[in-house]
Write a protein that holds these residues in place. Sequence first.
Motif, PDB file in Angstrom:
ATOM      1  N   UNK A  91       0.816  -1.213   0.000  1.00  0.00           N
ATOM      2  CA  UNK A  91       0.000   0.000   0.000  1.00  0.00           C
ATOM      3  C   UNK A  91       0.853   1.267   0.000  1.00  0.00           C
ATOM      4  N   UNK A  92       2.076   1.200   0.529  1.00  0.00           N
ATOM      5  CA  UNK A  92       2.931   2.385   0.475  1.00  0.00           C
ATOM      6  C   UNK A  92       3.307   2.760  -0.956  1.00  0.00           C
ATOM      7  N   UNK A  93       3.205   1.823  -1.897  1.00  0.00           N
ATOM      8  CA  UNK A  93       3.508   2.120  -3.295  1.00  0.00           C
ATOM      9  C   UNK A  93       2.435   2.981  -3.941  1.00  0.00           C
ATOM     10  N   UNK A  94       1.292   3.127  -3.276  1.00  0.00           N
ATOM     11  CA  UNK A  94       0.250   4.039  -3.759  1.00  0.00           C
ATOM     12  C   UNK A  94       0.560   5.465  -3.314  1.00  0.00           C
ATOM     13  N   UNK A  95       1.536   5.616  -2.437  1.00  0.00           N
ATOM     14  CA  UNK A  95       1.909   6.917  -1.898  1.00  0.00           C
ATOM     15  C   UNK A  95       3.259   7.357  -2.466  1.00  0.00           C
ATOM     16  N   UNK A  96       3.792   8.418  -1.893  1.00  0.00           N
ATOM     17  CA  UNK A  96       5.100   8.931  -2.302  1.00  0.00           C
ATOM     18  C   UNK A  96       6.256   8.220  -1.607  1.00  0.00           C
ATOM     19  N   UNK A  97       5.979   7.188  -0.845  1.00  0.00           N
ATOM     20  CA  UNK A  97       7.026   6.470  -0.113  1.00  0.00           C
ATOM     21  C   UNK A  97       7.729   5.409  -0.926  1.00  0.00           C
ATOM     22  N   UNK A  98       7.039   4.843  -1.910  1.00  0.00           N
ATOM     23  CA  UNK A  98       7.557   3.624  -2.528  1.00  0.00           C
ATOM     24  C   UNK A  98       7.091   3.510  -3.971  1.00  0.00           C
ATOM     25  N   UNK A  99       7.793   2.680  -4.715  1.00  0.00           N
ATOM     26  CA  UNK A  99       7.468   2.423  -6.119  1.00  0.00           C
ATOM     27  C   UNK A  99       7.376   0.921  -6.336  1.00  0.00           C
ATOM     28  N   UNK A 100       6.295   0.477  -6.972  1.00  0.00           N
ATOM     29  CA  UNK A 100       6.110  -0.935  -7.304  1.00  0.00           C
ATOM     30  C   UNK A 100       6.512  -1.129  -8.757  1.00  0.00           C
ATOM     31  N   UNK A 101       7.635  -1.830  -8.985  1.00  0.00           N
ATOM     32  CA  UNK A 101       8.177  -1.869 -10.345  1.00  0.00           C
ATOM     33  C   UNK A 101       7.479  -2.861 -11.260  1.00  0.00           C
ATOM     34  N   UNK A 102       6.770  -3.840 -10.706  1.00  0.00           N
ATOM     35  CA  UNK A 102       6.133  -4.850 -11.547  1.00  0.00           C
ATOM     36  C   UNK A 102       4.636  -4.599 -11.617  1.00  0.00           C
ATOM     37  N   UNK A 103       4.135  -4.279 -12.796  1.00  0.00           N
ATOM     38  CA  UNK A 103       2.722  -3.925 -12.912  1.00  0.00           C
ATOM     39  C   UNK A 103       1.811  -5.079 -12.528  1.00  0.00           C
TER      40      UNK A 103
END
Length: 525
Positions: free
Chosen positions: A64-76
């Motif tokens: 869920x942090x990847x929905x914010x400015x904290x993290x990036x989810x690299x695999x769609x």
Amino acid sequence: MKRNILYILLFSSLLESACQKDFLNKNPTDAYSNGSLWSSQSDASAALNGCYAGWESDYNIIYLDAVSDNSYSQFYWDNYQHLGNGTANPSDLNTASRWDYTTIQKCNWFLANIDRVTMADKLKAQYKGEARFLRAYQYFIMSQLYGDVPLVIKSLTPAEAATVTRTPAADVRKFVTDELAAIATDLPASYSGSDVGRVTQGAALSLKARMELYDKKYADCIADCKKIMGLGYTLFPSYQDLFRIANKNNSEVILDIQYKANDQPNGDMGIMPSSSFGGWSSLSPTQSLVDAYEMTNGKTINDPASGYSENDPYSNRDPRLSASIVYPGLKYEGKYYNSIEANAPDYYNGNNNSPTGYIEKKFTSNLSDFTDIWNTGMNTIVIRYAEVLLTYAEAQIESGIMDNSVYSALDAIRTRAGMPVVDRNVYNSLDKLRTLVRRERRVELALEGLRWFDVQRWQIGPAVRSGVVYGTRLGTVDAATGKLTLTGEHIKVETRSFNAGRDYLWPIPQKERDLNKSLPQNAGY
């Protein structure tokens, strides 16, 4: 919690077949009839354990942090990338990840039948309270992410399920807080033995306080926080070790998801390290998050008096940075992490390496804790006492109060992490304290799945979740000493967009609307 062999063999298939996501109306069908199931206290206990199975997942929390400015989810295909960059649509698989009535249906079925069992009234009330909490938690999550959702508290006929409408979010959230208030006194303050991990009074009050903070019901929030403070929770002495498997169920944990290697494993620890450590780097902390950590002197990096150097950016920083994030030059698992040189095995654009050049460390600070990082007994914390202290401080500030109790709550969190107490001369107004508590929430709770809720309720999406996402600067790392030499620019990871009229809520999954024509879509989708 007691998820035993009897439950696994007897009730798992029964409950799962009864509670598919797209059907709110089915009753369990199995060789074990509903009539014979509720004949003893052990039956009720096993059925309640079925309600716990899958009530929340470590996957949904850490992503869920990847929905914010904290993290990036690299695999769609992990189903969170589009939600993070503003390109999600109702047909994406990711939009269905939290629209889920499975646990709600299990709990509705349990609550409809538990009174058929002859057992002690106090224990029956406790069992009901646990089921009502698990149901309430799902409605908290769904109302937070989707807004209006159908409020279903009984089994439905096929005709009813096909026409159920969305209940206003305010009504859903009132139902949740009313439920949590009603059950709190029926739940124990703690458990022992194999019951550790079940829902407690503290969990009910803490979820209620969280919702009251989010909904700006500050007086109620403060009152509930004070009740929680009287239940005996304490901050674990070491911030980094708080998240190690050897210390699970410690004095700070109020609610967590219980896992056990081989039987009910947490299989997601491996998504965090990069390739040379046997991981996938599925989630990557951002430069924005790294920049949020103060210097050890309590000053922010943009303060000219802080001592911050762009060429030596990780020195003399809040210890929570190195406890939560592996950055270039940090010694991790016996070697100095290097994601910034093209010939390094963890180079940022290599397969299963972090696109930002940073990897998550908070839950994998010692990989040797795990025999197999894909099969662990690592619990996932849902609510911990530090959040309650931050919730209390924020609610006080938003109520116009900046007394010593606010400073004390923040001091406790900061000093546990190795940071100085709050400088009363600097943070001497409500506006300055508000800025501080928001930053403390971000760094203290980083990568624990709460940042998006803060972005959402503070309405700061356009400011923090649009534009270019950056990673570390490039340069070199001395393999023998870890000496960092930064000579390049920051890595550019992706460009995000944020539509304030749309993106604070997720789209209703199209597959749900195909099944039920009475479900309108959220605005903008």
